[in-house]
Design an enzyme around this catalytic site. Structure first.
Site, PDB file in Angstrom:
ATOM      1  N   PHE A 147      21.095  18.691 -19.460  1.00  0.00           N
ATOM      2  CA  PHE A 147      19.525  18.935 -19.194  1.00  0.00           C
ATOM      3  C   PHE A 147      19.087  19.009 -20.646  1.00  0.00           C
ATOM      4  CE2 PHE A 147      15.399  20.764 -19.047  1.00  0.00           C
ATOM      5  CZ  PHE A 147      14.950  19.951 -18.113  1.00  0.00           C
ATOM      6  N   ASP A 232      22.262  21.963 -28.685  1.00  0.00           N
ATOM      7  CA  ASP A 232      21.013  22.104 -27.867  1.00  0.00           C
ATOM      8  C   ASP A 232      21.098  23.610 -27.395  1.00  0.00           C
ATOM      9  OD1 ASP A 232      18.672  22.365 -26.192  1.00  0.00           O
ATOM     10  OD2 ASP A 232      19.011  20.572 -25.368  1.00  0.00           O
ATOM     11  N   LYS A 261      11.631  27.602 -26.332  1.00  0.00           N
ATOM     12  CA  LYS A 261      11.611  28.446 -25.478  1.00  0.00           C
ATOM     13  C   LYS A 261      11.468  29.701 -25.905  1.00  0.00           C
ATOM     14  CE  LYS A 261      13.821  25.998 -21.434  1.00  0.00           C
ATOM     15  NZ  LYS A 261      12.709  25.519 -21.054  1.00  0.00           N
TER      16      LYS A 261
END
Length: 405
Positions: A147, A232, A261
């Site tokens: 993801f 990531d 984030k």
């Protein structure tokens, strides 16, 4: 916290969303109006322990005073210039973020997906300019069950049909191999490979942790075969796993690191590609950009986030409290939990389907005053703010034990 005054109930507000909001989410039926630390309140004043923390965007809790102060201070001075001009906050942000991660240069963006898209562009440019891959032939190897975001290019290399179905035609240039499989990765990498892009821990897949040695193996393979290693860490980074970065558990330094984030402190969207100098040096003026990327408000908040992490306090909290999280979940195996994976303050918990789906368990926990999120049917994710106390964590695990019965 004092309950806010509202004229519309939670039920009214949820009904009001139905005709005017795109139905791209299926949230739990709670309407949050106020938050502080690890706790949120709905419009009626009911309190909930937040065990999701905005998918790690709220690593430092809601409205962390140091981060709020940095935002307030900057709001009174300057919020946006675009990158057409310099601003007085960006240099310090880049300097300190590069130093924190052990890399050289920063490309500031806004959202996690933008960081991933930027890394794809940089890797391809590097392949053509430095590695000598023929134009238009660069490939990037990714892992199944990944993801990395929701844009059309990113869903092109997703293996989740919910994310892909109906959104083609897809962007070419990607090869998908099984996660945690170095032999498959070795076979997929060739002279056209610009980069290997992986999550050190797969978050959306259910907090899937690779075998010891996998990340070191990816680093060795990419170095040997002359391609880039892109990590990531948009969910796994910035203290979540008990280290600043999840790759640090294997003492690995990637060529490119993707952050987001928590980098915005739960206040503004901030993301970044942090990389070795020779990698980001392939970009020239006009080849890539973002109106809001590196804006002074984002840079001020991002610098305050880095300052929190420079002390090591939050990494140590995640590591120490993570022991209690693992111990508590171990006690629940066979009592409604069929298995779990955890590192630091991050866990994917597989629920016995006979007890309920992940969604049903999430709804039961909500009624007990604990907020979590399900994924892939029978799994729930636990990712509380790193500011959570041992007592709060024990209470959340007790609530989980209760709803499993």
């Amino acid at each position: 916290m004092t309950a806010p005054a509202h004229t519309r109930s939670s039920a009214d507000l949820i009904r009001a969303e139905e005709p005017v909001l795109a139905h791209n989410y299926h949230p739990l039926p709670v309407v949050v109006a106020r938050a502080e630390g690890t706790w949120v309140e709905d419009v009626e004043g009911n309190r909930y322990l937040d065990m999701l923390a905005g998918y790690s965007a709220l690593n430092f809790g809601h409205r962390h005073p140091g981060l709020i102060e940095a935002a307030h201070r900057q709001l009174d001075l300057l919020t946006l210039t675009s990158r057409a001009f310099h601003n007085d906050k960006l240099a310090e942000f880049a300097e300190r973020l590069a130093a924190l991660t052990g890399l050289d240069m920063v490309l500031p963006m806004n959202t996690g997906a933008e960081a991933v898209e930027s890394a794809v562009k940089v890797a391809r440019k590097w392949a053509y300019d430095v590695k000598g891959v023929p134009d238009g032939q660069a490939t990037i190897v990714v892992a199944a069950d990944n993801f990395h975001g929701r844009t059309t290019t990113i869903v092109s290399f997703s293996t989740d049909e919910t994310a892909r179905s109906g959104f083609g035609p897809f962007t070419p240039g990607f090869r998908v191999v099984p996660y945690n499989d170095l032999a498959a990765l070795e076979e997929a990498v060739d002279d056209t490979t610009a980069a290997v892009l992986i999550e050190p821990i797969q978050g959306e897949a259910g907090v899937v942790i690779p075998d010891d040695g996998y990340l070191a193996g990816v680093r060795e393979l990419t170095s040997r075969k002359g391609c880039l290693f892109i990590a990531d860490e948009i969910q796994s980074g910035l203290g979540r796993t008990g280290r600043t970065l999840a790759v640090e558990h294997e003492s690995v330094v990637p060529d490119m690191l993707l952050l987001g984030k928590a980098l915005g402190g739960g206040i503004v969207p901030v993301s970044a590609v942090v990389a070795k100098r020779e990698v980001l040096a392939v970009l020239r003026p006009g080849e890539h950009g973002s109106t809001f990327g590196g804006n002074p408000l984002a840079a001020a908040v991002g610098t305050a986030v880095v300052e929190l992490l420079e002390t090591g306090e939050f990494q140590h909290r995640a590591a120490d409290l993570g022991v209690g999280l693992r111990d508590g979940l171990t006690e629940l195996v066979g009592k409604g939990v069929v298995g779990f994976r955890a590192r630091g303050l991050w866990a994917g918990v597989d629920i016995d389907p006979a007890v309920g789906t992940g969604r049903e368990i999430s709804e039961r926990l909500m009624r007990e005053g604990v907020l979590v999120k399900d994924t892939h049917g029978s799994t729930i994710r636990l990712a509380p703010p790193l500011t959570i106390t041992a007592e709060e964590l024990t209470g959340a695990l007790a609530a989980l034990e209760k709803v499993l019965k």
